[in-house]
Design a protein around this motif. Structure first.
Motif, PDB file in Angstrom:
ATOM      1  N   LEU A 103       0.814  -1.209   0.000  1.00  0.00           N
ATOM      2  CA  LEU A 103       0.000   0.000   0.000  1.00  0.00           C
ATOM      3  C   LEU A 103       0.848   1.258   0.000  1.00  0.00           C
ATOM      4  CD1 LEU A 103      -2.692   1.639   0.596  1.00  0.00           C
ATOM      5  CD2 LEU A 103      -2.192   1.234   3.029  1.00  0.00           C
ATOM      6  N   ASN A 104       0.455   2.231  -0.808  1.00  0.00           N
ATOM      7  CA  ASN A 104       0.980   3.593  -0.725  1.00  0.00           C
ATOM      8  C   ASN A 104      -0.065   4.404   0.027  1.00  0.00           C
ATOM      9  OD1 ASN A 104       1.634   6.289  -1.040  1.00  0.00           O
ATOM     10  ND2 ASN A 104       1.597   6.259  -3.285  1.00  0.00           N
ATOM     11  N   ASP A 205       2.744   0.025  -9.514  1.00  0.00           N
ATOM     12  CA  ASP A 205       1.344  -0.357  -9.288  1.00  0.00           C
ATOM     13  C   ASP A 205       0.706   0.413  -8.132  1.00  0.00           C
ATOM     14  OD1 ASP A 205       1.509  -2.248 -11.314  1.00  0.00           O
ATOM     15  OD2 ASP A 205       2.211  -3.812  -9.955  1.00  0.00           O
ATOM     16  N   VAL A 206       1.544   1.041  -7.311  1.00  0.00           N
ATOM     17  CA  VAL A 206       1.018   1.809  -6.173  1.00  0.00           C
ATOM     18  C   VAL A 206       1.560   3.235  -6.194  1.00  0.00           C
ATOM     19  CG1 VAL A 206       0.617  -0.183  -4.685  1.00  0.00           C
ATOM     20  CG2 VAL A 206       2.876   0.906  -4.693  1.00  0.00           C
ATOM     21  N   SER A 207       1.833   3.741  -7.373  1.00  0.00           N
ATOM     22  CA  SER A 207       2.436   5.066  -7.471  1.00  0.00           C
ATOM     23  C   SER A 207       1.506   6.167  -6.969  1.00  0.00           C
ATOM     24  CB  SER A 207       2.852   5.348  -8.918  1.00  0.00           C
ATOM     25  OG  SER A 207       1.727   5.304  -9.779  1.00  0.00           O
ATOM     26  N   ASN A 212      -3.294   0.215  -3.751  1.00  0.00           N
ATOM     27  CA  ASN A 212      -2.611  -0.969  -3.256  1.00  0.00           C
ATOM     28  C   ASN A 212      -2.578  -2.036  -4.336  1.00  0.00           C
ATOM     29  OD1 ASN A 212      -4.974  -2.984  -2.823  1.00  0.00           O
ATOM     30  ND2 ASN A 212      -5.678  -1.134  -1.768  1.00  0.00           N
ATOM     31  N   THR A 213      -1.737  -3.006  -4.106  1.00  0.00           N
ATOM     32  CA  THR A 213      -1.625  -4.137  -5.024  1.00  0.00           C
ATOM     33  C   THR A 213      -1.205  -5.350  -4.219  1.00  0.00           C
ATOM     34  OG1 THR A 213      -0.642  -4.880  -7.123  1.00  0.00           O
ATOM     35  CG2 THR A 213       0.824  -3.800  -5.577  1.00  0.00           C
ATOM     36  N   GLU A 214      -1.246  -6.508  -4.831  1.00  0.00           N
ATOM     37  CA  GLU A 214      -0.828  -7.728  -4.154  1.00  0.00           C
ATOM     38  C   GLU A 214       0.460  -8.243  -4.776  1.00  0.00           C
ATOM     39  OE1 GLU A 214      -4.023 -10.544  -4.205  1.00  0.00           O
ATOM     40  OE2 GLU A 214      -4.925  -9.696  -2.392  1.00  0.00           O
ATOM     41  N   ILE A 215       1.356  -8.710  -3.918  1.00  0.00           N
ATOM     42  CA  ILE A 215       2.611  -9.289  -4.389  1.00  0.00           C
ATOM     43  C   ILE A 215       2.740 -10.699  -3.810  1.00  0.00           C
ATOM     44  CG2 ILE A 215       3.713  -7.026  -4.549  1.00  0.00           C
ATOM     45  CD1 ILE A 215       5.249  -7.697  -1.984  1.00  0.00           C
ATOM     46  N   PRO A 216       3.455 -11.576  -4.482  1.00  0.00           N
ATOM     47  CA  PRO A 216       3.616 -12.943  -3.978  1.00  0.00           C
ATOM     48  C   PRO A 216       4.342 -12.962  -2.637  1.00  0.00           C
ATOM     49  CG  PRO A 216       4.260 -12.778  -6.285  1.00  0.00           C
ATOM     50  CD  PRO A 216       4.087 -11.379  -5.800  1.00  0.00           C
ATOM     51  N   GLY A 217       4.030 -13.956  -1.808  1.00  0.00           N
ATOM     52  CA  GLY A 217       4.721 -14.103  -0.537  1.00  0.00           C
ATOM     53  C   GLY A 217       6.189 -14.438  -0.758  1.00  0.00           C
ATOM     54  N   MET A 272       2.169  11.439  -3.505  1.00  0.00           N
ATOM     55  CA  MET A 272       1.204  11.710  -2.455  1.00  0.00           C
ATOM     56  C   MET A 272       0.231  12.754  -2.990  1.00  0.00           C
ATOM     57  SD  MET A 272       3.660  13.701   0.229  1.00  0.00           S
ATOM     58  CE  MET A 272       4.631  15.147  -0.224  1.00  0.00           C
ATOM     59  N   GLU A 273      -0.439  13.480  -2.125  1.00  0.00           N
ATOM     60  CA  GLU A 273      -1.464  14.416  -2.564  1.00  0.00           C
ATOM     61  C   GLU A 273      -0.915  15.452  -3.544  1.00  0.00           C
ATOM     62  OE1 GLU A 273      -3.002  16.533   0.706  1.00  0.00           O
ATOM     63  OE2 GLU A 273      -1.096  17.426   1.278  1.00  0.00           O
ATOM     64  N   GLN A 274      -1.784  15.940  -4.395  1.00  0.00           N
ATOM     65  CA  GLN A 274      -1.456  16.935  -5.411  1.00  0.00           C
ATOM     66  C   GLN A 274      -0.321  16.472  -6.323  1.00  0.00           C
ATOM     67  OE1 GLN A 274      -0.733  20.510  -3.139  1.00  0.00           O
ATOM     68  NE2 GLN A 274      -2.895  20.796  -2.689  1.00  0.00           N
ATOM     69  N   ASN A 275      -0.223  15.150  -6.468  1.00  0.00           N
ATOM     70  CA  ASN A 275       0.732  14.543  -7.393  1.00  0.00           C
ATOM     71  C   ASN A 275       2.188  14.879  -7.063  1.00  0.00           C
ATOM     72  OD1 ASN A 275       0.764  12.725  -9.577  1.00  0.00           O
ATOM     73  ND2 ASN A 275       1.364  14.365 -10.987  1.00  0.00           N
ATOM     74  N   GLN A 276       2.456  15.181  -5.797  1.00  0.00           N
ATOM     75  CA  GLN A 276       3.823  15.458  -5.371  1.00  0.00           C
ATOM     76  C   GLN A 276       4.553  14.151  -5.079  1.00  0.00           C
ATOM     77  OE1 GLN A 276       3.244  17.991  -1.948  1.00  0.00           O
ATOM     78  NE2 GLN A 276       3.318  19.846  -3.180  1.00  0.00           N
TER      79      GLN A 276
END
Length: 376
Positions: A103-104, A205-207, A212-217, A272-276
């Motif tokens: 997660l970002n 994938d979480v830019s 969020n995204t899922e990654i393998p364990g 993050m917010e405002q594409n910063q």
């Protein structure tokens, strides 16, 4: 023959200069999104950021406390305590486990962890894992939260655990014995870290914030230093609002390294917010107010600094990110190139001087053999 040697050295001189030029051009959220209670709700309803750290205390009262984190770890005043139990981990190998959520959250890159991951030795009780996350800076400014003798490292990883006497992280977060965080410094090495790539490869994938995204364990143990025997221990807090003073901190002496390219991906991908750009997400070191910092190992002052391979390959002018055990192993790539450049320059100068001397000597001998030519 001498002229040929001179030209060869001059070529090597130019080659090193080119490499040096290319080298210089390439360069916790401590509480999870599950933080509990009114303070937790406040931390989400109230906008806070790393550029307004001085104002945190006006909204979150715990941020004004005298047991805040991070801190500077002074190796000269750290107290050796041979009674500190060794850290033993279980369930960290998640290779055969379900996918993990990355997660970002707008403050950090966070990986959710199953409670089956545990610290089974090192504290009075078992502690379950909840999440891990990172703190980083930029090319110009290293971004670790803790420092060693006032030296910042490029980045830092925190693995957050909660006391097994509580039902979950949310319940434990505000309890005096609620949390245990394992922290480690991240430096820059010459090779890519395959274990960290399992996370960093999913950054695009979480830019965007709150994606969020899922990654393998995978085996999360490999994200920490090889040796867990040498560490510092102190009582502190979450390093973000609501700053609960409920964390038993363990900062490992040995470090992990990633490539400059991998760290750059962390610095330049997340928004993050405002594409910063999400970067410089670290809190300034806090005052100790008499707290003791314990050490699990006894060593000479030269051995107390974190054991690390070169911290930086491309920023030799930033002394804050250098920490080493001495010798060439502790020098950055830029430092090594500079030394090589200086050596080749000296050799070149010497070869040129010898060449000039031979030419003068030859000219003098020719004048002695053919004196009449001097009047032509």
């Amino acid at each position: 023959m001498l002229r040929k040697a001179f030209l060869t050295v001059l070529f090597l001189h130019c080659l090193v200069l080119s490499l040096a030029s290319s080298s210089s051009s390439s360069e916790e959220d401590d509480g999870s999104s599950e933080q509990e209670g009114e303070e937790h709700k406040k931390s989400h309803s109230h906008h806070w950021g790393y550029t307004d750290q001085a104002t945190w205390g006006s909204v979150f009262t715990d941020c004004n406390g005298k047991s805040q984190s991070p801190i500077d770890i002074n190796t000269k005043t750290a107290i050796y305590d041979d009674s500190l139990p060794s850290i033993k981990l279980e369930g960290y190998d998640l290779t055969d486990s379900p996918a993990l959520t990355l997660l970002n959250n707008g403050h950090t890159l966070q990986l959710s962890l199953p409670r089956s991951m545990q610290i089974v030795s090192g504290f009075d009780r078992v502690y379950h894992a909840a999440q891990l996350h990172f703190h980083w800076g930029s090319v110009e400014e290293p971004g670790s939260e803790h420092t060693i003798d006032n030296v910042h490292f490029p980045a830092e990883i925190h693995v957050v655990h909660y006391n097994s006497k509580y039902a979950n992280l949310s319940e434990a977060a505000s309890k005096p014995d609620g949390l245990a965080v394992l922290g480690a410094f991240i430096g820059i090495g010459l090779r890519e870290n395959e274990n960290y790539e399992k996370i960093l490869s999913a950054l695009t994938d979480v830019s965007v914030e709150e994606t969020n995204t899922e990654i393998p364990g995978f085996n999360v143990r490999h994200l920490l230093p090889n040796s867990l025997e040498r560490f510092y221990r102190y009582t502190g807090s979450l390093t973000t609002p609501p700053c609960f003073q409920t964390v038993n901190w363990t900062m490992f002496n040995d470090t992990i390294t990633v490539s400059r390219k991998q760290l750059a991906a962390l610095e330049d991908t997340l928004k993050m917010e405002q594409n910063q750009l999400l970067r410089l997400n670290f809190r300034a070191p806090q005052l100790l107010y008499g707290r003791r910092v314990l050490s699990s190992f006894s060593a000479s002052p030269a051995q107390l600094s974190p054991k690390i391979v070169p911290l930086t390959e491309t920023d030799p002018n930033n002394p804050r990110v250098r920490a080493s055990t001495g010798g060439l192993a502790g020098l950055s790539r830029g430092d090594i190139l500079a030394i090589a450049f200086g050596g080749l320059f000296a050799v070149t100068l010497l070869a040129f001087s010898l060449y000039a001397y031979q030419q003068r000597k030859k000219k003098f001998q020719d004048k002695k053999r053919f004196p009449s030519e001097c009047h032509l």
